[in-house]
Scaffold this active site. Sequence first.
Site, PDB file in Angstrom:
ATOM      1  N   ALA A 131       0.855  -1.195   0.000  1.00 55.50           N
ATOM      2  CA  ALA A 131       0.000   0.000   0.000  1.00 55.50           C
ATOM      3  C   ALA A 131       0.884   1.236   0.000  1.00 55.50           C
ATOM      4  CB  ALA A 131      -0.909  -0.001   1.224  1.00 55.50           C
ATOM      5  N   SER A 134       0.587   9.300   1.054  1.00 51.44           N
ATOM      6  CA  SER A 134       1.413  10.492   0.847  1.00 51.44           C
ATOM      7  C   SER A 134       2.579  10.576   1.820  1.00 51.44           C
ATOM      8  CB  SER A 134       0.545  11.746   0.981  1.00 51.44           C
ATOM      9  OG  SER A 134      -0.080  11.765   2.245  1.00 51.44           O
ATOM     10  N   ASP A 288      -8.290   8.264  13.739  1.00 51.41           N
ATOM     11  CA  ASP A 288      -8.211   8.228  12.271  1.00 51.41           C
ATOM     12  C   ASP A 288      -8.882   6.954  11.763  1.00 51.41           C
ATOM     13  OD1 ASP A 288      -7.547   9.247   9.806  1.00 51.41           O
ATOM     14  OD2 ASP A 288      -5.512   8.458   9.800  1.00 51.41           O
TER      15      ASP A 288
END
Length: 546
Positions: A131, A134, A288
């Site tokens: 994966a 940024s 998150d």
Amino acid sequence: MTPSELRRLYSIVRVLLSYGLDELIPKMRLTFPLRAGRRLLFWLPNRHRNMPLGERLRLALQELGPVWIKFGQMMSTRRDLFPPAIADQLAMLQDKVEPFDGKLAREQIELSMGGIPLEEWFDDFDIKPLASASIAQVHTACLKSTGKEIVIKVIRPDILPVIKADMRLMKRLAGWLPRLLPDGRRLRPREVVLEYEKTLLDELNLLREAANAIQLRRNFENSPMLYVPEIYSDYCSEGMLVMERIYGIPVSDVDALKANGTDMKLLAERGVQVFFTQVFRDSFFHADMHPGNIFISYEHPEDPQYIGIDCGIVGSLNKEDKRYLAENFIAFFNRDYRKVAELHVDSGWVPADTNVADFEFAIRTVCEPIFEKPLAEISFGHVLLNLFNTARRFNMEVQPQLVLLQKTLLYIEGVGRQLYPQLDLWKTAKPFLETWMKRQVGLPAVFRALKEKAPFWAEKLPEVPELFYDGLRQHKMLKHSVDQLAYELKTQQARQGQSRYLLGIGATLLISGTLLLISRVEADMVPAGLMAAGIVTWIIGWRRTR
């Protein structure tokens, strides 16, 4: 500004103008130079005229890169600043970029290991990333010592200079905003940017993420609700994280979950329970929890278990915040808006001089229409949103921990209703909140507090006699000081009384002598004597006041 900052600023302006975002500049006298400058840049037309403003803003931020993507994601929770159409688009920002070369990742890993060849610690390293985002990307491997499957998360090698450069520019822009916008100072743009910078730099430190994951794993050890992969801390550094590889179904893949026979109702309710357990039991929550960070175990679909990864952003609430938040929820769903207003004032979230009646009316006006819907359709996240937006009109200070909480609650609620559209979040959460509130009051709470403080008192008890003696001695000294002060004050008051008396006599004699002199009384020595006596008496009185 340095030449590199000017180049980056031009690049940002070019992207913003190509998406027609100059229309966000308010039409007022202070912003005239900006609007005039836009006309000078005639070679940068709006190339996306047919798109809605919110979509253009989202695409522009994605083009500008990771700093701006993550800033947009954070600002999507500040719905007091943006209309719903823009905030919804910001919430859709995707933190996905092209992966960097696997050879570079290998070099970064070996650099984090102090130059030791990767093969000494790991087998089967896959140079192709599993994966990519940024900030970092993930590769798979096996531990050489045990053969266990792992994933290695490594920070992008070129990301830090880019982030620092963009953050410097962002701070400059935040400094200009209060001068350009009438409401700019109230929005506190510099504080918002500094808070964002801290969050971003925390994400760049993978040791912090490792510590967060270890804490969360310990909080849910042997829990059927949530599993957190094991962290191999001996291999971790600021630029590298090594953890157990897990296999699960992405929480967003509803079809795969149903095909696996998952109990969707129980899964949705467990998501709510996991969130409230983190917030109210542990005071430590994963902040998150978007769908990309949540998986569901393949095992025991009738008793489904969440798997949580990426603990780079966490939040916490202190005891007072938790109590006020729980009481706010309960009062709100009981439609006790007076209580909600009083709780905001008592907690210090709004100024103490706030007019509670006006605040109650504002909350009622905004929130009462919500109850036109069935309870099962009411959004907890939007309840918080409405409360905070109303409170900000009454000068509520921005509470970073509550912003994180609201964002996480919106994620959890969205996921829960995607899994099971009939989810009644209030029905699931209310027993938990009421049980937690009961545990905070009464004798059991007192005994629990005493138990928690037992080590402190065990250490301090031997000092009690000495502290008691010191207290008595200080009390005696204080009494003597008070008596002395009272005597001096009494003496001073007496002196001041005498002084006022003498000043009055002196002034009377002086005025009398002056009047006699003006009337030209024949005995010329009398007014002169009165005036002289008045002056002498007045001087004596004045000196006694010093």
